[in-house]
Design an enzyme around this catalytic site. Structure first.
Site, PDB file in Angstrom:
ATOM      1  N   ASP A 195       7.009  13.250   5.227  1.00 17.09           N
ATOM      2  CA  ASP A 195       6.920  12.440   4.005  1.00 17.09           C
ATOM      3  C   ASP A 195       5.721  11.512   4.151  1.00 17.09           C
ATOM      4  O   ASP A 195       5.786  10.527   4.891  1.00 17.09           O
ATOM      5  CB  ASP A 195       8.212  11.633   3.798  1.00 17.09           C
ATOM      6  N   SER A 220      -9.484  16.077  -2.786  1.00 20.72           N
ATOM      7  CA  SER A 220      -9.729  15.060  -3.802  1.00 20.72           C
ATOM      8  C   SER A 220      -9.398  15.679  -5.156  1.00 20.72           C
ATOM      9  O   SER A 220      -8.492  16.516  -5.257  1.00 20.72           O
ATOM     10  CB  SER A 220     -11.177  14.561  -3.734  1.00 20.72           C
ATOM     11  N   SER A 221     -10.176  15.327  -6.170  1.00 24.52           N
ATOM     12  CA  SER A 221      -9.868  15.799  -7.525  1.00 24.52           C
ATOM     13  C   SER A 221     -11.105  15.650  -8.394  1.00 24.52           C
ATOM     14  O   SER A 221     -11.923  14.743  -8.183  1.00 24.52           O
ATOM     15  CB  SER A 221      -8.731  14.925  -8.082  1.00 24.52           C
ATOM     16  N   TYR A 240      -4.456   7.244  -9.176  1.00 20.40           N
ATOM     17  CA  TYR A 240      -4.640   8.522  -8.469  1.00 20.40           C
ATOM     18  C   TYR A 240      -6.116   8.759  -8.148  1.00 20.40           C
ATOM     19  O   TYR A 240      -6.482   9.038  -7.004  1.00 20.40           O
ATOM     20  CB  TYR A 240      -4.087   9.635  -9.369  1.00 20.40           C
ATOM     21  N   LYS A 288      -8.268   9.029  -4.611  1.00 13.71           N
ATOM     22  CA  LYS A 288      -9.057  10.225  -4.286  1.00 13.71           C
ATOM     23  C   LYS A 288     -10.529   9.833  -4.043  1.00 13.71           C
ATOM     24  O   LYS A 288     -11.188  10.420  -3.182  1.00 13.71           O
ATOM     25  CB  LYS A 288      -8.954  11.265  -5.407  1.00 13.71           C
ATOM     26  N   ASN A 346      -3.515  18.152   2.376  1.00 11.05           N
ATOM     27  CA  ASN A 346      -3.347  18.628   1.002  1.00 11.05           C
ATOM     28  C   ASN A 346      -2.178  17.982   0.262  1.00 11.05           C
ATOM     29  O   ASN A 346      -2.219  17.837  -0.951  1.00 11.05           O
ATOM     30  CB  ASN A 346      -3.160  20.156   1.046  1.00 11.05           C
TER      31      ASN A 346
HETATM   32  P1  NAP Z   1       2.313  20.706  -5.996  1.00  9.86           P
HETATM   33  O1  NAP Z   1       2.350  22.130  -6.434  1.00  9.86           O
HETATM   34  O2  NAP Z   1       3.138  19.704  -6.725  1.00  9.86           O
HETATM   35  O3  NAP Z   1       2.688  20.692  -4.421  1.00  9.86           O
HETATM   36  C1  NAP Z   1       2.712  19.461  -3.758  1.00  9.86           C
HETATM   37  C2  NAP Z   1       2.932  19.669  -2.272  1.00  9.86           C
HETATM   38  O4  NAP Z   1       2.882  18.383  -1.630  1.00  9.86           O
HETATM   39  C3  NAP Z   1       4.277  20.272  -1.945  1.00  9.86           C
HETATM   40  O5  NAP Z   1       4.168  21.056  -0.791  1.00  9.86           O
HETATM   41  C4  NAP Z   1       5.141  19.036  -1.681  1.00  9.86           C
HETATM   42  O6  NAP Z   1       6.235  19.274  -0.802  1.00  9.86           O
HETATM   43  C5  NAP Z   1       4.134  18.124  -1.001  1.00  9.86           C
HETATM   44  N1  NAP Z   1       4.492  16.723  -1.157  1.00  9.86           N
HETATM   45  C6  NAP Z   1       4.760  16.038  -2.303  1.00  9.86           C
HETATM   46  N2  NAP Z   1       5.103  14.761  -2.030  1.00  9.86           N
HETATM   47  C7  NAP Z   1       5.044  14.632  -0.679  1.00  9.86           C
HETATM   48  C8  NAP Z   1       5.308  13.566   0.208  1.00  9.86           C
HETATM   49  N3  NAP Z   1       5.720  12.350  -0.219  1.00  9.86           N
HETATM   50  N4  NAP Z   1       5.164  13.780   1.522  1.00  9.86           N
HETATM   51  C9  NAP Z   1       4.761  14.991   1.987  1.00  9.86           C
HETATM   52  N5  NAP Z   1       4.513  16.052   1.202  1.00  9.86           N
HETATM   53  C10 NAP Z   1       4.666  15.867  -0.130  1.00  9.86           C
HETATM   54  O7  NAP Z   1       0.813  20.123  -6.033  1.00  9.86           O
HETATM   55  P2  NAP Z   1      -0.599  20.885  -5.896  1.00  9.86           P
HETATM   56  O8  NAP Z   1      -1.112  21.120  -7.264  1.00  9.86           O
HETATM   57  O9  NAP Z   1      -0.488  22.011  -4.971  1.00  9.86           O
HETATM   58  O10 NAP Z   1      -1.490  19.711  -5.264  1.00  9.86           O
HETATM   59  C11 NAP Z   1      -1.925  19.752  -3.928  1.00  9.86           C
HETATM   60  C12 NAP Z   1      -3.082  18.785  -3.735  1.00  9.86           C
HETATM   61  O11 NAP Z   1      -4.141  19.128  -4.619  1.00  9.86           O
HETATM   62  C13 NAP Z   1      -2.739  17.319  -4.002  1.00  9.86           C
HETATM   63  O12 NAP Z   1      -3.384  16.495  -3.043  1.00  9.86           O
HETATM   64  C14 NAP Z   1      -3.321  17.080  -5.384  1.00  9.86           C
HETATM   65  O13 NAP Z   1      -3.669  15.728  -5.565  1.00  9.86           O
HETATM   66  C15 NAP Z   1      -4.549  17.975  -5.341  1.00  9.86           C
HETATM   67  N6  NAP Z   1      -5.043  18.379  -6.656  1.00  9.86           N
HETATM   68  C16 NAP Z   1      -4.242  19.082  -7.513  1.00  9.86           C
HETATM   69  C17 NAP Z   1      -4.745  19.425  -8.759  1.00  9.86           C
HETATM   70  C18 NAP Z   1      -3.913  20.189  -9.774  1.00  9.86           C
HETATM   71  O14 NAP Z   1      -4.295  20.186 -10.953  1.00  9.86           O
HETATM   72  N7  NAP Z   1      -2.826  20.824  -9.395  1.00  9.86           N
HETATM   73  C19 NAP Z   1      -6.043  19.058  -9.124  1.00  9.86           C
HETATM   74  C20 NAP Z   1      -6.832  18.350  -8.221  1.00  9.86           C
HETATM   75  C21 NAP Z   1      -6.317  18.013  -6.999  1.00  9.86           C
HETATM   76  P3  NAP Z   1       7.677  19.837  -1.386  1.00  9.86           P
HETATM   77  O15 NAP Z   1       7.365  21.187  -1.989  1.00  9.86           O
HETATM   78  O16 NAP Z   1       8.550  19.964  -0.187  1.00  9.86           O
HETATM   79  O17 NAP Z   1       8.158  18.858  -2.371  1.00  9.86           O
END
Ligand code: NAP
Length: 252
Positions: free
Chosen positions: A61, A143-144, A157, A161, A94
């Protein structure tokens, strides 16, 4: 093939899952972490094993920064027990959450949670992980696109980032002597569970984002994992201290 061990935080779904699988496809073993989704994480482990690589899933976490020392001890234990080594090679920071919080409604609690998850944990987990990382490894932070363009409701957020981007440049400078590279990948909008699956659940938002993207669609998790695998390859070694935006060309 030069088999290495990667640690991918948040590898149970979304981008982290795809990163873990792409690293395994390239012949690497992977330790993934999950927060709540233990079963999904175990399915990723099984998929990696089916590719002929070793994998394990650990709970983490990143909102609990006090738990990081214990987590590193667990990683060390699993490296010893499963791999008979005490160090690993690639750290992919990540794990993360999304939240749309208009600036005037943001609370200190919101701020502290995003600070812990997106910046403080990445900063200190990396510091602690470096003690058990091999020289010539790789660190990749997430990042983002929202650090370059503004998405209302993303002020906390995107600020965190932005801090990660600055941190990563300093990191690259300070760990370079060990042959370790540090880079940031800044994805554009990707259709995952992120931020209550906003993109998947809102066709209007999805259509708008596709329209402002040169390649004409929003991203998928599989658009990102291969970039991580490339940065971890020998061919990716000379890329260092960089912010790599991977968005299909949004808001150009
Ligand atoms: P996601 O599908 O919601 O997956 C999030 C992951 O992070 C899951 O494995 C989750 O674990 C884990 N997580 C969430 N809260 C946590 C915590 N408190 N401690 C440890 N692990 C935690 O999100 P995603 O889209 O893959 O995003 C991954 C990364 O990419 C993030 O850093 C996000 O900011 C970045 N990002 C995403 C986007 C987008 O549009 N999706 C765009 C730019 C950047 P559980 O499955 O066990 O809950």
């Amino acid at each position: 093939m030069n088999r290495k061990i990667a640690l991918v935080t948040g590898g149970s779904r979304g981008l982290g899952k795809n990163m873990a699988l792409r690293l395994a496809e390239k012949g690497h073993d992977v330790i993934i972490t999950y927060h709540t989704k233990k079963e999904e994480a175990q399915e990723v482990v099984t998929a990696i094993e089916q590719l002929g690589m070793k994998a394990t899933a650990l709970q983490l976490d990143v909102n609990q920064t006090g738990s990081l020392d214990g987590f590193i001890q667990e990683v060390t234990k699993v490296l010893n027990e499963k791999w008979n080594v005490s160090t690993f090679d690639f750290l992919i920071n990540n794990a993360g959450i999304g939240a749309t919080i208009p600036y005037l409604e943001a609370t200190e609690e919101d701020f502290d949670r995003m600070l812990n998850i997106h910046f403080k944990s990445v900063y200190f987990l990396t510091q602690k992980a470096l003690a058990i990382m091999n020289n010539n490894g790789r660190i990749i932070n997430l990042s983002s696109g929202t650090t370059r363009f503004c998405n209302p409701g993303y002020s906390i957020y995107a600020s965190m980032k932005g801090a990660i981007e600055t941190f990563t440049r300093y990191l690259a400078k300070e760990v370079g002597a060990r042959g370790i590279t540090a880079n940031v990948i800044a994805p554009g909008p990707i259709e995952t569970d992120f931020n209550n699956a906003t993109i998947r659940n809102n066709p209007q938002i999805k259509g708008y984002l596709a329209n402002i993207t040169a390649l004409g669609r929003v991203g998928e998790a599989s658009d990102i994992g291969g970039i991580v695998a490339f940065l971890c390859s020998e061919d990716g070694y000379w890329i260092n201290g960089q912010r790599i935006e991977a968005s299909g060309g949004i808001s150009l």
